[in-house]
Design a protein around this motif. Structure first.
Motif, PDB file in Angstrom:
ATOM      1  N   ILE A  76       0.829  -1.200   0.000  1.00 22.53           N
ATOM      2  CA  ILE A  76       0.000   0.000   0.000  1.00 22.53           C
ATOM      3  C   ILE A  76       0.873   1.264   0.000  1.00 22.53           C
ATOM      4  O   ILE A  76       0.483   2.296  -0.549  1.00 22.53           O
ATOM      5  CB  ILE A  76      -1.010  -0.035   1.174  1.00 22.53           C
ATOM      6  N   ARG A  77       2.083   1.157   0.564  1.00 22.90           N
ATOM      7  CA  ARG A  77       2.991   2.316   0.557  1.00 22.90           C
ATOM      8  C   ARG A  77       3.483   2.608  -0.865  1.00 22.90           C
ATOM      9  O   ARG A  77       3.535   3.760  -1.281  1.00 22.90           O
ATOM     10  CB  ARG A  77       4.205   2.077   1.473  1.00 22.90           C
ATOM     11  N   ASP A  78       3.820   1.553  -1.584  1.00 14.74           N
ATOM     12  CA  ASP A  78       4.210   1.757  -2.985  1.00 14.74           C
ATOM     13  C   ASP A  78       3.042   2.325  -3.785  1.00 14.74           C
ATOM     14  O   ASP A  78       3.220   3.172  -4.650  1.00 14.74           O
ATOM     15  CB  ASP A  78       4.688   0.439  -3.622  1.00 14.74           C
ATOM     16  N   PHE A  79       1.830   1.842  -3.466  1.00 14.00           N
ATOM     17  CA  PHE A  79       0.671   2.341  -4.198  1.00 14.00           C
ATOM     18  C   PHE A  79       0.425   3.824  -3.906  1.00 14.00           C
ATOM     19  O   PHE A  79       0.069   4.593  -4.810  1.00 14.00           O
ATOM     20  CB  PHE A  79      -0.576   1.503  -3.894  1.00 14.00           C
ATOM     21  N   LEU A  80       0.641   4.243  -2.667  1.00 10.03           N
ATOM     22  CA  LEU A  80       0.498   5.676  -2.341  1.00 10.03           C
ATOM     23  C   LEU A  80       1.424   6.523  -3.206  1.00 10.03           C
ATOM     24  O   LEU A  80       1.046   7.593  -3.687  1.00 10.03           O
ATOM     25  CB  LEU A  80       0.820   5.905  -0.865  1.00 10.03           C
ATOM     26  N   LYS A  81       2.640   6.021  -3.417  1.00 10.88           N
ATOM     27  CA  LYS A  81       3.592   6.749  -4.285  1.00 10.88           C
ATOM     28  C   LYS A  81       3.072   6.800  -5.716  1.00 10.88           C
ATOM     29  O   LYS A  81       3.205   7.817  -6.408  1.00 10.88           O
ATOM     30  CB  LYS A  81       4.970   6.076  -4.247  1.00 10.88           C
ATOM     31  N   ILE A  82       2.489   5.687  -6.158  1.00 15.61           N
ATOM     32  CA  ILE A  82       1.942   5.625  -7.529  1.00 15.61           C
ATOM     33  C   ILE A  82       0.749   6.577  -7.675  1.00 15.61           C
ATOM     34  O   ILE A  82       0.601   7.264  -8.688  1.00 15.61           O
ATOM     35  CB  ILE A  82       1.543   4.159  -7.869  1.00 15.61           C
ATOM     36  N   MET A  83      -0.099   6.644  -6.653  1.00  9.71           N
ATOM     37  CA  MET A  83      -1.229   7.590  -6.674  1.00  9.71           C
ATOM     38  C   MET A  83      -0.705   9.019  -6.770  1.00  9.71           C
ATOM     39  O   MET A  83      -1.275   9.843  -7.493  1.00  9.71           O
ATOM     40  CB  MET A  83      -2.059   7.455  -5.386  1.00  9.71           C
ATOM     41  N   GLY A  84       0.363   9.279  -6.020  1.00  8.79           N
ATOM     42  CA  GLY A  84       1.027  10.586  -6.069  1.00  8.79           C
ATOM     43  C   GLY A  84       0.034  11.726  -5.973  1.00  8.79           C
ATOM     44  O   GLY A  84      -0.856  11.721  -5.113  1.00  8.79           O
ATOM     45  N   ASN A  85       0.166  12.701  -6.882  1.00 14.33           N
ATOM     46  CA  ASN A  85      -0.785  13.823  -6.887  1.00 14.33           C
ATOM     47  C   ASN A  85      -1.834  13.640  -7.988  1.00 14.33           C
ATOM     48  O   ASN A  85      -2.455  14.596  -8.420  1.00 14.33           O
ATOM     49  CB  ASN A  85      -0.051  15.157  -7.034  1.00 14.33           C
ATOM     50  N   LYS A  86      -1.989  12.404  -8.472  1.00 15.25           N
ATOM     51  CA  LYS A  86      -2.959  12.134  -9.538  1.00 15.25           C
ATOM     52  C   LYS A  86      -4.290  11.617  -8.983  1.00 15.25           C
ATOM     53  O   LYS A  86      -5.341  12.111  -9.353  1.00 15.25           O
ATOM     54  CB  LYS A  86      -2.402  11.101 -10.530  1.00 15.25           C
ATOM     55  N   ALA A  87      -4.231  10.586  -8.123  1.00 12.47           N
ATOM     56  CA  ALA A  87      -5.464  10.019  -7.560  1.00 12.47           C
ATOM     57  C   ALA A  87      -5.643  10.539  -6.141  1.00 12.47           C
ATOM     58  O   ALA A  87      -4.741  10.419  -5.311  1.00 12.47           O
ATOM     59  CB  ALA A  87      -5.390   8.500  -7.552  1.00 12.47           C
ATOM     60  N   GLY A  88      -6.807  11.112  -5.855  1.00 14.46           N
ATOM     61  CA  GLY A  88      -7.087  11.641  -4.520  1.00 14.46           C
ATOM     62  C   GLY A  88      -7.445  10.527  -3.562  1.00 14.46           C
ATOM     63  O   GLY A  88      -6.730  10.234  -2.618  1.00 14.46           O
ATOM     64  N   ARG A  89      -8.568   9.882  -3.847  1.00 19.24           N
ATOM     65  CA  ARG A  89      -9.041   8.796  -2.990  1.00 19.24           C
ATOM     66  C   ARG A  89      -9.301   7.554  -3.827  1.00 19.24           C
ATOM     67  O   ARG A  89      -9.621   7.644  -4.998  1.00 19.24           O
ATOM     68  CB  ARG A  89     -10.322   9.219  -2.274  1.00 19.24           C
TER      69      ARG A  89
END
Ligand SMILES: [Zn+2]
Length: 362
Positions: free
Chosen positions: A48-61
């Motif tokens: 989930i930490r890697d996914f947070l990086k992938i979401m970055g400033n593109k996906a909010g929730r």
């Protein structure tokens, strides 16, 4: 009784107040993702930490779930070739309930601010089992403060339903009604995958599951449904009267709580196939902008480029939406639907789940 009531009030304030306030700031992002799998058909994925990086400033929730089905590695069938996808093997799939614990623990490993960006979903139940509702209750009781909905779970899904060990699922199963009744009592969003038709249907014949799906929605007028992929599949192409089916649901005053997600690259492929198909899809979304949600349906993407693939694929479609419709489909409908569910589920938990600390003290 008094201390218990006080606890409920304190918990409610703690859970609802700050989370809701934080949850609203998604203005800087491109989209909220109503459909995302952290793990795949062999229960592997990204952290989930890697996914947070992938979401970055593109996906909010992001509505976060695993996959409720595990592809069995049968040595008798596949010898040393361990299958990683359901189409890789003739060995069956089976329901894998541990996925819910995996998702809950991943979520709980995050800070409060990070958690506010996720709406975890319960998926690890067998929808043909009258006890499925009890599994959902058990997950909520074990992991209070975590989940917002159930799904994506599948009833009729091309190539998948027939491979699942045990009885095949049905839209007419009382077990399904029982679990949806319970989800409704709690306030959980229900994200359901059901193809509108069978593969290789005869042309001109009424789509196999359209009427059953509508009947299911009708039996549960107070449930917040999201119909994944608008009922389209890899080879279940949008049927001729797809627009009519969707409009009939949207215009039915008893079905105001039914929404549609446009997730999956296969769906995007159909929508942007030609300038005309793009225009037709945009016209219906512009007409009913409150009823559609964007989602990626990505499964454990290795990087941001892969994660944004479906969003970028929709580029011609985004361009044809009104600013209001675009904003709602990409962000606001998600916030409205999932914020309301969060509130309801947290208050159900406050009333029905004994706080951990006090049960330990007792
Ligand atoms: Zn999916």
């Amino acid at each position: 009784m008094k201390p218990r009531i006080l606890q409920i009030v304190v918990i409610s304030i703690a859970l609802l107040g700050p989370t809701t306030a934080r949850a609203q700031k998604t203005d800087d992002y491109l989209f909220n993702d109503s459909h995302f799998h952290l793990t795949n058909y062999i229960q592997e994925g990204i952290s989930i930490r890697d996914f947070l990086k992938i979401m970055g400033n593109k996906a909010g929730r992001v509505a976060l779930f695993g996959i409720p089905l595990q592809q069995q590695w049968s040595y008798r069938v596949d010898e040393n070739r361990g299958p990683t996808y359901y189409l890789n093997s003739d060995a069956p799939l089976y329901y894998y309930s541990f996925t819910d614990a995996w998702i809950a623990m991943s979520y709980k490993s995050l800070s409060k601010d990070e958690q506010a960006r996720f709406d975890p979903m319960i998926t690890g139940f067998n929808p043909t089992d009258m006890y499925a509702a009890d599994h959902i209750r058990r997950v909520l009781t074990t992991f209070p403060g975590v989940f917002t909905g159930i799904g994506e779970f599948s009833i009729h899904k091309e190539f998948v339903s027939a491979k699942i060990a045990g009885e095949v699922a049905s839209l007419q199963d009382q077990a399904l009604d029982r679990l949806i009744d319970f989800a409704t009592e709690v306030g959980l969003v229900v994200l359901i995958h059901n193809d509108v038709d069978v593969p290789f249907a005869k042309p001109g014949v009424e789509p196999a599951y359209a009427a059953q799906m509508k009947a299911l929605f009708k039996r549960h007028p107070n449930t917040t449904f999201i119909w994944a992929h608008i009922g389209v599949g890899r080879i279940i192409r949008p049927v001729k009267d797809q627009v009519a089916i969707v409009e009939e649901i949207i215009n039915d005053p008893q079905l105001r709580n039914v929404h549609f997600d446009i997730s999956w690259d296969e769906v995007a492929k159909y929508i942007v196939a030609t300038p005309e198909s793009t225009k037709n899809a945009a016209a219906i979304v512009n007409k009913y902008p409150d009823r559609f949600l964007f989602g990626t349906d990505e499964v454990a993407p290795p990087n941001q480029e892969k994660y944004l693939k479906v969003y970028n694929q929709y580029e011609p479609f985004w361009k044809l939406l009104t600013p209001e419709a675009s904003e709602k489909v990409r962000k606001r409908n998600y916030e409205r639907v999932f914020d309301e569910a969060r509130r309801k589920v947290r208050s159900w938990e406050a009333a029905n789940v004994a706080p951990r600390a006090s049960s330990m003290a007792n």
